[in-house]
Design an enzyme around this catalytic site. Structure first.
Site, PDB file in Angstrom:
ATOM      1  CB  SER A 184      42.402  44.410  39.172  1.00  0.00           C
ATOM      2  OG  SER A 184      42.164  42.947  38.422  1.00  0.00           O
ATOM      3  CG  HIS A 232      43.982  42.709  34.052  1.00  0.00           C
ATOM      4  ND1 HIS A 232      42.732  43.025  34.503  1.00  0.00           N
ATOM      5  CD2 HIS A 232      44.758  43.008  35.763  1.00  0.00           C
ATOM      6  CE1 HIS A 232      42.800  42.889  35.725  1.00  0.00           C
ATOM      7  NE2 HIS A 232      43.675  42.532  36.175  1.00  0.00           N
TER       8      HIS A 232
HETATM    9  C1  GCU Z   1      44.125  37.755  39.750  1.00  0.00           C
HETATM   10  C2  GCU Z   1      42.132  37.451  40.098  1.00  0.00           C
HETATM   11  C3  GCU Z   1      41.792  38.405  39.360  1.00  0.00           C
HETATM   12  C4  GCU Z   1      42.006  40.061  39.651  1.00  0.00           C
HETATM   13  C5  GCU Z   1      43.056  40.216  39.393  1.00  0.00           C
HETATM   14  C6  GCU Z   1      43.493  41.658  39.624  1.00  0.00           C
HETATM   15  O1  GCU Z   1      44.346  37.598  38.236  1.00  0.00           O
HETATM   16  O2  GCU Z   1      42.374  36.344  39.204  1.00  0.00           O
HETATM   17  O3  GCU Z   1      39.943  38.463  39.874  1.00  0.00           O
HETATM   18  O4  GCU Z   1      40.891  41.228  39.628  1.00  0.00           O
HETATM   19  O5  GCU Z   1      44.159  39.379  39.962  1.00  0.00           O
HETATM   20  O6  GCU Z   1      43.214  42.424  41.289  1.00  0.00           O
HETATM   21  O7  GCU Z   1      44.552  42.237  39.330  1.00  0.00           O
END
Ligand code: GCU
Length: 381
Positions: A215, A358
């Site tokens: 992420s 995610h």
């Molecule tokens: C949030 C953010 C993302 C990122 C994510 C993470 O959702 O909007 O851009 O990748 O956090 O780091 O888990």
């Protein structure tokens, strides 16, 4: 500007007009490796630095590595633990970051290594176990060393405090620059200092080093590898907007949304593209092209629409053309996104999408190990 709700409807994705990695800003075709490496690649790197991530300063006066013993080794049957304080000094100031390194107790030395940029905060009790998020046991079993650092030990992930780390201490002048270093560049810098350590550690083979980030840390991993060609393999997981996904699709998280929620991640110039992705002089497929000819692998999760899995696949598919067009390698992404079922594990460029949400899971790591084994081989095999 009022925030627009995220688009999850493929029929509302704008027609994609993407800058061509193989045409220079002046409009000249880029056909040879020489033109690519001496001219176009630096041009693209500067586009990302100037308009998006900011600088990653390379200069400092001194770096030292000292082993400290702070935590218990949860994997003491199979691995040795080294906790390393990396101290970097510049202009009389010093910043220290902690790297946790596990090295197999048996197998042939030196070991290839996986570095995880860990954006999760360190456990206050100092526990180093991260189970599926950082699969130390599995990696060690397969003959890899593995290391990780907490991003916060380089730059806090906080819009008010991000400078209270390496930026404010070592590179304060960056704060006054519109293309200056911000949190993602700082985390990328941290990965480079870990690499400096690998080069000094005789049990580790720094030439076979894999950089993984999930992420926000996947965004940092990509940017680190674009800046530092010492990484043999680069693996951003579900890195989404500002990472693997094409910005101009405006699917899921957008530039405006990310700049509003996390203003400390990207440089000041990037804010000018809020709601104006079509004006970006580059897109994320060009970040993939900066990794070549080293290996790169993207991974997505089916339910992680916020990160735009299709945009991640497309940028891999388009950006990896550099391997064939410039480096004469065979790369095959014959399937459309909708047809993908199995991980695409092949030389140089790979991709998978798994079911679920995610996260970084053992299933992801298993495919990474397959990709790395194909691309780097293992000494003990
Ligand atoms: C949030 C953010 C993302 C990122 C994510 C993470 O959702 O909007 O851009 O990748 O956090 O780091 O888990």
């Amino acid at each position: 500007m009022a925030q627009i709700p995220p688009n999850y409807d493929e029929s509302k994705v704008p027609d994609l007009i993407l800058p061509d990695p193989f045409v220079s800003l002046k409009g000249n075709p880029i056909l040879t490796r020489e033109d690519w490496e001496n001219f176009r690649r630096p041009e693209i790197l500067r586009l990302f630095e100037e308009n998006m991530y900011g600088q990653v300063p390379k200069d400092f006066d001194d770096i030292s590595f000292s082993e400290v013993t702070k935590s218990q080794n949860p994997y003491s049957n199979t691995a040795i633990l080294k906790e390393v304080d990396i101290k970097v000094s510049r202009k009389g100031k010093t910043h220290s970051m902690r790297l946790n390194v596990f090295i197999p107790k048996s197998g042939s030395v030196p070991f290839p290594v996986f570095l995880l940029i860990n954006y999760k905060p360190a456990d206050p009790s100092g526990k180093l176990v991260e189970t599926d998020f950082w699969v130390v046991e599995e990696l060690v079993k397969q003959g890899y060393a593995t290391a990780s650092f907490h991003a916060e030990t380089v730059a806090p992930d906080d819009k008010d405090k991000f400078a209270e780390g390496v930026i404010g201490t070592l590179y304060p002048e960056q704060l006054d620059q519109k293309d200056g270093m911000r949190a993602l560049s700082a985390w990328a810098w941290g990965a480079m200092r870990a690499m400096d350590y690998f080069e000094k550690e005789s049990l580790i083979d720094a030439k076979r080093a894999v950089l993984v980030g999930h992420s926000r840390a996947g965004k940092a991993a990509l940017w680190a590898s674009a800046n530092d060609t010492r990484w043999a393999v680069t693996i951003p997981n579900e890195s989404g907007c500002g990472g693997a996904a094409l910005s101009k699709r405006k699917f899921g998280e957008t530039v405006q949304v990310i700049n509003t929620s996390f203003p400390h991640w990207f440089n000041d110039n990037f804010k000018a593209f809020n709601g104006k992705e079509e004006l970006l002089p580059m897109d994320q497929h060009m970040l993939v092209s900066l990794i070549a000819p080293r290996a790169v692998y993207f991974s997505s999760a089916r339910e992680d629409r916020w990160a735009d899995p299709k945009g991640e696949y497309l940028s891999m598919k388009l950006g990896s053309r550099v391997y064939s067009q410039i480096y004469g390698k065979t790369i095959n992404f014959p399937l459309d996104f909708e047809e993908l079922k199995e991980p695409v594990i092949q030389p140089f460029a790979g991709y998978h999408i798994r079911e679920g949400e995610h996260d970084l899971t053992l299933e992801d790591w298993k495919s990474y190990m397959d990709f790395v084994e194909m691309n780097l081989g293992r000494k003990d095999k």
